[in-house]
Design an enzyme around this catalytic site. Structure first.
Site, short mmCIF file in Angstrom:
data_model
loop_
_atom_site.label_atom_id
_atom_site.label_comp_id
_atom_site.label_asym_id
_atom_site.label_seq_id
_atom_site.Cartn_x
_atom_site.Cartn_y
_atom_site.Cartn_z
N LYS A 118 0.83 -1.21 0.00
CA LYS A 118 0.00 0.00 0.00
C LYS A 118 0.86 1.26 0.00
CE LYS A 118 -2.22 -1.11 3.73
NZ LYS A 118 -1.57 -2.43 3.92
N THR A 119 1.82 1.29 0.91
CA THR A 119 2.66 2.48 1.00
C THR A 119 3.48 2.63 -0.28
OG1 THR A 119 2.71 2.24 3.38
CG2 THR A 119 4.37 3.66 2.42
N ASP B 296 -2.02 7.79 3.68
CA ASP B 296 -1.60 6.45 4.08
C ASP B 296 -2.29 6.11 5.40
OD1 ASP B 296 -0.29 4.04 4.05
OD2 ASP B 296 1.73 4.85 4.35
N GLU B 297 -2.41 4.82 5.73
CA GLU B 297 -3.01 4.38 6.99
C GLU B 297 -4.38 5.03 7.20
OE1 GLU B 297 -1.46 2.10 8.71
OE2 GLU B 297 0.69 2.32 8.31
N GLN C 296 -5.83 -3.29 10.55
CA GLN C 296 -4.75 -2.62 11.27
C GLN C 296 -5.22 -1.33 11.92
OE1 GLN C 296 -0.70 -2.81 9.49
NE2 GLN C 296 -1.78 -3.51 7.68
N ARG D 206 4.90 -7.20 11.04
CA ARG D 206 6.10 -6.39 10.81
C ARG D 206 7.27 -7.27 10.42
NH1 ARG D 206 3.87 -2.88 9.17
NH2 ARG D 206 2.07 -4.20 9.50
P1 ATP Z 1 1.53 -2.11 5.92
O1 ATP Z 1 0.11 -2.56 5.89
O2 ATP Z 1 2.30 -2.83 6.95
O3 ATP Z 1 1.66 -0.63 5.98
P2 ATP Z 1 1.99 -1.97 3.10
O4 ATP Z 1 0.79 -2.57 2.46
O5 ATP Z 1 2.07 -0.50 3.14
O6 ATP Z 1 2.18 -2.61 4.55
P3 ATP Z 1 4.58 -1.83 1.91
O7 ATP Z 1 5.31 -1.42 3.12
O8 ATP Z 1 4.31 -0.83 0.86
O9 ATP Z 1 3.24 -2.57 2.34
O10 ATP Z 1 5.32 -3.06 1.22
C1 ATP Z 1 5.78 -4.16 1.98
C2 ATP Z 1 7.10 -4.67 1.42
O11 ATP Z 1 6.86 -5.34 0.17
C3 ATP Z 1 8.07 -3.57 1.13
O12 ATP Z 1 9.38 -4.02 1.43
C4 ATP Z 1 7.89 -3.34 -0.35
O13 ATP Z 1 9.03 -2.79 -0.93
C5 ATP Z 1 7.63 -4.75 -0.86
N1 ATP Z 1 6.84 -4.77 -2.11
C6 ATP Z 1 5.59 -4.31 -2.29
N2 ATP Z 1 5.17 -4.52 -3.57
C7 ATP Z 1 6.19 -5.14 -4.20
C8 ATP Z 1 6.38 -5.61 -5.55
N3 ATP Z 1 5.44 -5.49 -6.48
N4 ATP Z 1 7.56 -6.19 -5.84
C9 ATP Z 1 8.52 -6.32 -4.90
N5 ATP Z 1 8.41 -5.90 -3.64
C10 ATP Z 1 7.26 -5.30 -3.28
MG MG Z 2 2.18 0.85 4.75
#
Ligand code: ATP
Ligand code: MG
Length: 717
Positions: A35-36, A220-221, A251, A605
């Site tokens: 997401k981020t 975000d969030e 979350q 995490r």
């Molecule tokens: P959270 O809910 O904990 O905030 P999130 O959904 O925001 O998580 P991110 O932090 O954006 O998730 O991504 C999680 C990890 O996966 C990061 O290390 C990110 O770089 C990696 N990642 C996400 N998408 C891809 C992709 N398409 N290819 C490779 N790595 C990815």
């Molecule tokens: Mg995130």
């Protein structure tokens, strides 16, 4: 970079989110699904395709640290610096708006931000001013209520007291508090948000200006926004704006601070033309970690429902350790971290997460003894230390004489003979004449009301501040801090303190000068004067004290502040009933669910290794406890867990007896039941099976009870 290459590192669902052409987009997805990453790519993509100019972007993150990271990641993607975007937390963005438009916001130019402690002090004064008994009206609770109202956008006039005497008194306190805060030019955290909302709502020209400027809003969030933040976003988005929100209902961990996960559904109703994107692939965690976390969160009811999978390795099993006590638990974690380090791992790949910040102390001791560098985030806060607040209060008062919070804090620190009696006289005069404490003190000095000694002491203080204000004009920031510390006499004051504590404090004051030297204001907000920026930074950031930020060190933080982060190694410590889930939450099923979400956040995490631990006895807040293992441990299917046993130590069965979903008596968690004496209630918890099965039920009328299921005669309703 060209837009094509920007998209090439994303999966198809992520790409469709990044390039969404809908006026509003909601990305609803589980932990670690990117997401981020999508949000950052969206900004870069908008800039790269010319859809937006940097000045048209406003991005909201959850911490100031996340904001800095986001800016860095965007610039790295585009391989160039990007000026003019607004990236920050809701609070920092609100603060910036209020500084820029203080007149329209009806604030004094040099308003100061008060933190939670300052606020409590002002609330206490309001309670006293109304001649109320502090025992009957605890300031902390009144503060909590007031902030809750503000988070909902309510001023005293909006509250319908419906003839309720208690409510009426609370509203009186609220009103009195508002008057005092306004008189002193002080703004609390909740006020920042509410004021920024009212500013836009009540100044149509300004609203139009910002609506036209910020065509691209990104959040975000999103699951942790509260009512006023949502209302503010909605105002700013208007008819034209592009609102891009990412979040995960599983979350949502801030409902105790007014966050409303319902905002996700509200978004879907309020923006009928929105696009909804789901991301289902997790890129962060190994299969075992992800499946364990998925199984845990599946126990919550009322979820929006998502699936999450990984094509990565299953990886190691989760480790579970039962420690004798909290000290041994800490040693265990430190030993494992050291062997990770010996094996070539970095310290900053390890994070220790705990439920309450007081748990950090034992961990810190163990790390220090083992000579392992560490940093505490969020919990023990540099800018919250008394000596730092004292020194900053001198500057706050020099910048804004009406700052009553600062006046109270330092008028007699160090001791200069201003006694409680004369201070009370000053307070009364201030109330009587509706002026600041500073002004009242001035006036009193000119009358014969106070004794000669008191007048001399007060005068010395007033002159000191006036001299300070004079001496810091046009000085660089670190010199300003240095001057304030020198004028204040705080160093001599702390020298008198026994033991290391005083020396510690003096070192912290020195550290403050260093912090000022290193301080870089937000490059995109040059309009805020440097001292104001620094003081606000101290109040808003209130943290990140420790060692050098770039030193390789173990990361310590509460579960709440771990949101959004990831680490190869996670230690989730203190997995005990009463601590996690927290005692406060144990008799309310919806709060248990929030604790479970917090546990889900903690587990997700972890990238490679997740270690869970609990202690059979623990000393916390000065008392000894013999807690039961956390129910969350039993809710994780056993196939994902491996018990750790050390040397000759006989583990007492690290995995606690498994919680039975169905106790054998036909009852389920969360089920409504009827008891012939206690009435209707909700099943919270089980222990044991068959004839031994005990069940915990929350009866709204009679409180929480443990009952033997076989005899309780509970009927499902
Ligand atoms: P959270 O809910 O904990 O905030 P999130 O959904 O925001 O998580 P991110 O932090 O954006 O998730 O991504 C999680 C990890 O996966 C990061 O290390 C990110 O770089 C990696 N990642 C996400 N998408 C891809 C992709 N398409 N290819 C490779 N790595 C990815
Ligand atoms: Mg995130």
């Amino acid at each position: 970079m060209n837009p094509e290459r920007l998209l090439s590192s994303l999966n198809a669902a992520q790409q469709s989110a990044v390039t969404s052409a809908a006026p509003q987009t909601l990305v609803l997805a589980g932990a670690g699904s990117g997401k981020t990453r999508v949000l950052v790519h969206r900004i870069a993509w908008c800039l790269d395709t010319g859809l937006a100019a940097p000045g048209g972007i406003l991005a909201v993150t959850f911490t100031n640290k996340a904001a800095a990271e986001m800016r860095g990641r965007i610039e790295a993607l585009l391989a160039r610096p990007v000026g003019g975007m607004w990236v920050g937390t809701f609070h920092s963005i609100a603060h910036r708006l209020l500084r820029a438009h203080w007149r329209e916001a009806k604030l004094p130019e040099h308003f100061q931000i008060m933190d939670s402690d300052d606020q409590q002090r002002v609330v206490r004064r309001a309670i006293r001013a109304l001649n109320l008994d502090e025992d009957a009206w605890p300031p902390k609770e009144a503060q909590w209520t007031i902030n809750g109202w503000k988070d909902e956008g309510k001023r005293p006039d909006h509250i319908d007291i419906q003839g309720d005497a208690t409510l009426k008194t609370l509203v009186d306190i609220y009103r009195e508090y508002e008057t005092a805060a306004a008189r002193a030019g002080l703004v609390d955290f909740a006020e920042l948000l509410l004021r920024a909302y009212e500013l836009l709502r009540d100044t149509p020209g300004l609203l139009r200006h910002y609506q036209e400027r910020f065509r691209h809003l990104l959040v975000d969030e999103f699951q942790d926004t509260n009512a006023i933040q949502y209302a503010w976003l909605r105002l700013l988005t208007g008819e034209q704006g592009d609102l891009f929100a990412v979040g995960d209902d599983d979350q949502s961990i801030y409902s105790w601070r007014g966050a409303q996960v319902e905002n996700m559904q509200r978004f879907r109703k309020d923006y009928p033309r929105h696009a909804l994107v789901r991301l289902e692939q997790n890129y962060r965690s190994t299969g075992n970690i992800l499946n364990a976390a998925n199984a845990l969160i599946a126990r919550n009811s009322s979820r929006l429902g998502k699936s999450l999978w990984t094509d990565g390795k299953s990886g190691e099993l989760l480790k579970l350790y039962a420690a004798y006590n909290d000290l041994e638990e800490a040693r265990f974690c430190v030993d494992r971290i050291k062997s990770w380090h010996h094996g070539g791992g970095r310290y900053d790949e390890c994070a220790i997460l705990y439920r309450v910040s007081a748990q950090s102390r034992v961990m810190e001791d163990a790390l220090r003894q083992a000579d392992v560098p560490y940093r505490v985030h969020g919990g023990f806060k540099f800018y919250e230390r008394a000596e730092i607040k004292d020194a900053l209060a001198y500057l706050r008062l020099a910048a804004n004489r009406a700052d009553d919070g600062a006046f109270e804090r330092i008028v007699n620190v160090p001791t200069r003979g201003v006694g409680q009696r004369s201070l009370e006289d000053v307070r009364q005069a201030a109330r009587r004449e509706n002026v600041s404490l500073w002004e009242a003190a001035h006036r009193l000095c000119a009358t014969k009301e106070l004794g000669a000694r008191a007048v001399n002491a007060l005068k010395a203080f007033l002159e000191l501040i006036a001299r300070l204000a004079h001496d810091i004009v046009d000085q660089p920031l670190d010199a300003i801090i240095d001057t304030a510390v020198a004028h204040s006499g705080l160093v001599d004051h702390y020298k008198k303190e026994k033991g290391d504590r005083g020396l510690d404090r003096i070192e912290n004051l020195e550290e403050l000068v260093t912090a000022a030297r290193d301080f870089t204001p937000d490059p995109d907000a040059p309009e805020i004067p440097l001292l104001s920026a620094f003081l606000s930074h101290a109040a808003l950031e209130a943290g990140e004290g420790q060692a050098a930020a770039d030193e390789d060190s173990v990361q310590l933080m509460t579960l709440h502040s771990a949101k959004g982060l990831e680490f190869p190694q996670i230690y989730l410590v203190g997995m005990e009933e009463g601590l996690f889930p927290h005692q406060r939450s144990s008799d309310d099923i919806s709060r248990i669910e929030e604790e479970r979400r917090l546990c889900y956040v903690g587990m997700t995490r972890a990238m490679q290794q997740l270690t869970l631990s609990y202690a059979e006895s623990r000393r916390l807040h000065g008392s000894d406890y013999y807690p039961q293992p956390s129910r969350f441990l039993r809710e994780i299917p056993r196939e994902f867990i491996e018990e750790v046993r050390l040397g000759g130590r006989m583990a007492t069965g690290a995995v606690p007896p498994r919680l039975e979903e169905d106790s054998g008596v036909g009852l389920k968690l969360g089920q409504r039941v009827l008891h012939k004496t206690f009435g209707e209630g909700v099943v919270l918890h089980f222990e044991g099976r068959g004839a031994q099965a005990r069940v915990q039920v929350n009866f709204p009328g009679a409180g929480t009870k443990w009952l033997v299921a076989a005899y309780a005669g509970l009927e499902a309703v």
